[in-house]
Design an enzyme around this catalytic site. Sequence first.
Site, short mmCIF file in Angstrom:
data_model
loop_
_atom_site.label_atom_id
_atom_site.label_comp_id
_atom_site.label_asym_id
_atom_site.label_seq_id
_atom_site.Cartn_x
_atom_site.Cartn_y
_atom_site.Cartn_z
N HIS A 32 0.83 -1.21 0.00
CA HIS A 32 0.00 0.00 0.00
C HIS A 32 0.86 1.26 0.00
O HIS A 32 0.54 2.25 -0.67
CB HIS A 32 -0.95 0.01 1.20
CG HIS A 32 -1.85 -1.17 1.25
ND1 HIS A 32 -2.55 -1.53 2.39
CD2 HIS A 32 -2.16 -2.10 0.31
CE1 HIS A 32 -3.27 -2.61 2.14
NE2 HIS A 32 -3.05 -2.99 0.89
N HIS A 56 -9.33 -2.25 -4.84
CA HIS A 56 -8.21 -2.50 -3.94
C HIS A 56 -7.24 -3.51 -4.55
O HIS A 56 -6.03 -3.38 -4.37
CB HIS A 56 -8.69 -3.02 -2.58
CG HIS A 56 -7.55 -3.22 -1.64
ND1 HIS A 56 -6.95 -2.18 -0.97
CD2 HIS A 56 -6.83 -4.33 -1.32
CE1 HIS A 56 -5.92 -2.63 -0.28
NE2 HIS A 56 -5.83 -3.94 -0.46
N ASP A 74 -3.26 -2.95 -4.97
CA ASP A 74 -2.24 -3.91 -4.58
C ASP A 74 -1.27 -4.19 -5.73
O ASP A 74 -0.05 -4.25 -5.54
CB ASP A 74 -2.88 -5.23 -4.15
CG ASP A 74 -3.36 -5.24 -2.71
OD1 ASP A 74 -2.96 -4.35 -1.94
OD2 ASP A 74 -4.12 -6.15 -2.36
N HIS A 95 -1.12 -11.30 -4.74
CA HIS A 95 0.28 -10.91 -4.60
C HIS A 95 1.25 -11.93 -5.19
O HIS A 95 2.26 -11.56 -5.78
CB HIS A 95 0.60 -10.70 -3.11
CG HIS A 95 -0.18 -9.61 -2.47
ND1 HIS A 95 -0.03 -8.28 -2.82
CD2 HIS A 95 -1.13 -9.64 -1.50
CE1 HIS A 95 -0.85 -7.55 -2.09
NE2 HIS A 95 -1.53 -8.34 -1.29
#
Length: 297
Positions: free
Chosen positions: A83, A240, A244, A267
């Site tokens: 973030h 979001h 990321d 991720h």
Amino acid sequence: MSVQVYQHTLKSPALFAGVGVHAGAYTRVSVKPAGVDAGIVFVRTDITDRDNVVPARGRAVCKTQLGTVISNEAGVTVATIEHLMAALVMLGVDNAVVELDGPEMPIMDGSSAPFVRVLDRAGLRSQDVARTYIEILDTVEVLDGDKRATLRPADAFEVAFDIAFDSAAIGRQSVDLAMDEQAFRDELADCRTFGFLSDVEALRAMGLARGGDMNNCVVIDGDEVLNPEGLRRPDEFVRHKALDAIGDLFLLGAPLLGRFEGVLAGHGLNNALVRALLARPDAWRVTTFAEALRQVG
């Protein structure tokens, strides 16, 4: 196309503190100015018996479960950096030293917005060296079952993401944005991380989510959002995910001129894409503002 001519660092330190979403530890952070070509470097000030400097690079990623963790050769780690990394790259910060006195970046409210505010207060200083960009020349893609992450050539930075969850609170969501500083501020920066109440006990047993609550996470129970204030945007979840990805991609060491596409990715796949691109030197090149303008015409 919105591009930045020169490298930038901070005018003054950006100070903040808070709890890490996974370890639950209170951590103080100072994001300090750095010299040209320094990139983003994390320093664990609580560690003094070995090398405590952890450069933010794609090959330094050692873990990607519910967040991005980087480490150095001495085994020193810094968790949940994505973030802040997203805020740094989209606000145009090329060079900074991030000092923290714990193992994990504070989660703040679960989005990049608090980092944007502290960076705005610190201000930026132009450095008399050209900013470099990673220009995508050929498509690079990684697959994991029905999950996909792709980088394609484009005249500017674009981000597209698709997600699908069984919960009616999320369902299927898509976002496709031309991404520059203003678009990041307006469209993505305030979108929070999210999780399912049914997963909390298992995560905490694994040492994760110990600092997570409805002050820093959108919590879903079945088909309902439990946060009293609700969502900031109807599609906050997919936005979001795009946030990321931007943070994870900055581990390439420079901002992108290209299009990122994520389908059900996280991720782990984001970092696999970073590594796949680094392994394909024919698929990208380092360019500057003047060269980028010539490419666009």
